[in-house]
Design an enzyme around this catalytic site. Structure first.
Site, PDB file in Angstrom:
ATOM      1  N   TRP A 103       0.821  -1.226   0.000  1.00 43.22           N
ATOM      2  CA  TRP A 103       0.000   0.000   0.000  1.00 43.22           C
ATOM      3  C   TRP A 103       0.842   1.257   0.000  1.00 43.22           C
ATOM      4  O   TRP A 103       0.537   2.215  -0.696  1.00 43.22           O
ATOM      5  CB  TRP A 103      -1.015  -0.009   1.144  1.00 43.22           C
ATOM      6  CG  TRP A 103      -2.101  -1.005   0.890  1.00 43.22           C
ATOM      7  CD1 TRP A 103      -2.400  -2.122   1.624  1.00 43.22           C
ATOM      8  CD2 TRP A 103      -3.037  -1.010  -0.214  1.00 43.22           C
ATOM      9  NE1 TRP A 103      -3.445  -2.808   1.050  1.00 43.22           N
ATOM     10  CE2 TRP A 103      -3.853  -2.160  -0.063  1.00 43.22           C
ATOM     11  CE3 TRP A 103      -3.250  -0.173  -1.301  1.00 43.22           C
ATOM     12  CZ2 TRP A 103      -4.871  -2.470  -0.976  1.00 43.22           C
ATOM     13  CZ3 TRP A 103      -4.268  -0.490  -2.206  1.00 43.22           C
ATOM     14  CH2 TRP A 103      -5.062  -1.616  -2.030  1.00 43.22           C
ATOM     15  N   ASP A 173      -2.140   6.634   6.093  1.00 41.42           N
ATOM     16  CA  ASP A 173      -3.189   5.799   5.502  1.00 41.42           C
ATOM     17  C   ASP A 173      -3.583   4.759   6.553  1.00 41.42           C
ATOM     18  O   ASP A 173      -2.927   3.741   6.711  1.00 41.42           O
ATOM     19  CB  ASP A 173      -2.669   5.120   4.234  1.00 41.42           C
ATOM     20  CG  ASP A 173      -3.670   4.126   3.655  1.00 41.42           C
ATOM     21  OD1 ASP A 173      -4.774   3.978   4.220  1.00 41.42           O
ATOM     22  OD2 ASP A 173      -3.341   3.486   2.637  1.00 41.42           O
ATOM     23  N   LYS A 197     -12.825  -1.617   5.860  1.00 37.95           N
ATOM     24  CA  LYS A 197     -12.136  -2.522   6.775  1.00 37.95           C
ATOM     25  C   LYS A 197     -12.733  -2.391   8.174  1.00 37.95           C
ATOM     26  O   LYS A 197     -13.167  -3.366   8.751  1.00 37.95           O
ATOM     27  CB  LYS A 197     -10.640  -2.221   6.828  1.00 37.95           C
ATOM     28  CG  LYS A 197      -9.782  -2.786   5.697  1.00 37.95           C
ATOM     29  CD  LYS A 197     -10.078  -2.252   4.333  1.00 37.95           C
ATOM     30  CE  LYS A 197      -9.263  -2.847   3.222  1.00 37.95           C
ATOM     31  NZ  LYS A 197      -8.279  -1.962   2.627  1.00 37.95           N
TER      32      LYS A 197
END
Ligand SMILES: *Cc1c(COP(=O)(O)O)cnc(C)c1O
Length: 362
Positions: A103, A173, A197
């Site tokens: 990511w 993030d 999530k």
């Protein structure tokens, strides 16, 4: 609810059963209006009240200081990889990035059209099994911000500290770790997280932005992607994803009912500790992540004999233990144990793993 499976999906992930039941009960007739929440104007007072209460609850959960704005956008965390430089570079040529896995690498790549991503720390040489240390980070005072990913969802790698970045704002993030434990928001310039999530269903993205970072967007930033314009319009510059926002609001209420993030964090630590202990005490299951950097949310492991992978997954599924396959880019297994995954599901997984090992390995 006996037919609810144990769901270890990395995202879109499990939601609390009680939240889904409440949504089910309210589906046809929300607040005695004779319509569902997704069949009404987002500017209706009752919807405005809903999102106002949602923000108040979120602020309470995360103890968000008054000088931070809460903004909801679309496009997921992936859109934010590009919107971030558009909104925060503010004429500077570069921003600093820490590279700890897939990511953070995507965020680095997305920076290319806007400026230079200055990689100030990377654990690539360590196969992303640890994170760079504070002393490794060479923060450049000419950078617009420092970006990092506190929890790498795919690698199951987590920071055990918040980087100190001095006057350069820190951007995180937090897609796969938000609301899983208390954080000190004041250490960040900006936090962002896709919802699917730990917040709610896919389709909405949370931003928490320190107010001095607003109003710096490039002139060509479209209004719907401009942090300041979205904030000035209550995140309703255009039609927001109302159903996702509503479900997120129900999740915030549920988190408060669970006693807030201190309680949730203790439960999450216990869940992860039990699963890692089971892995470490076995000779079949392996996790090589540096112990201090093991994710509490995404527990990755491989089988000592990879030939057993498909049988493991097949039998897990037969036991209602779903979505344990690791990300296609890394293989192996991954159990995502976000807030909505109860200890009972972790215990069911551990029991299955031990039975499987006895039958097929030791
Ligand atoms: C899931 C995830 C993303 C991507 O989210 P999208 O909503 O698919 O854009 C980005 N960063 C992290 C850390 C994630 O876990």
């Amino acid at each position: 609810m006996s037919n609810r499976a144990h769901n270890f999906c990395a995202g879109p992930a499990a939601l609390p059963a009680s939240v889904l039941q409440r949504a089910q009960g309210e589906m046809l007739d929300w607040q005695q209006r004779g319509v569902s929440v997704m069949e009404m104007s987002h500017r209706h007072q009752s919807f405005m009240d809903l999102v106002g209460q949602a923000e108040a609850n979120l602020r309470q959960l995360l103890k968000i200081p008054d000088n931070y704005k809460v903004i909801f956008m679309q496009g997921g965390a992936t859109a934010q990889f590009s919107l971030l430089p558009m909104n925060l570079l503010a004429g500077k040529a570069q921003a600093d990035y820490i590279d700890t896995g897939i990511w953070s690498t995507k965020a680095i790549k997305a920076m290319a059209p806007y400026g230079r991503a200055n990689i100030i720390g990377s654990s690539k040489q360590q196969n992303y099994l640890s994170v760079p240390q504070q002393s490794d980070l060479q923060i450049d005072p000419d950078s617009a911000y420092v970006h990092y990913c506190p929890n790498e969802t795919i690698g199951g790698l987590a920071f055990d500290f918040v980087p100190e970045t001095g006057d350069v704002p820190l951007v995180a993030d937090m897609s796969s770790v938000i609301l899983s434990e208390p954080v000190d928001v004041s250490q960040f310039g900006m936090i962002y997280a896709g919802a699917q999530k730990n917040i709610g269903p896919a389709g909405i993205t949370l931003l928490i932005v320190r107010d001095d970072l607003l109003g710096k967007a490039r002139f060509d930033t479209p209004g719907v992607f401009n942090y300041q314009q979205q904030w000035q319009n209550d995140s309703m510059l255009n039609t927001p994803p109302t159903f996702s926002w509503y479900l997120a609001a129900l999740v915030f209420e549920w988190l408060l009912e669970q006693g807030g993030l201190a309680n949730i964090g203790a439960i999450n630590r216990a869940k992860a500790a039990a699963l890692y202990a089971a892995i470490d005490s076995s000779s079949l299951y392996v996790n090589n992540v540096n112990k201090a950097n093991r994710s509490l949310m995404n527990v990755t492991f491989t089988l000592a004999d990879e030939a057993l992978n498909s049988l493991f997954l097949q039998q897990a599924e037969a036991n209602c233990l779903l979505n344990l396959k690791g990300h296609r880019s890394v293989g192996g297994m991954r159990a995502s144990i976000y807030n909505a995954v109860p200890m009972a599901s972790v215990e069911a997984l551990i029991g299955f793993m031990q039975d499987f090992e006895h039958q097929h390995w030791s």
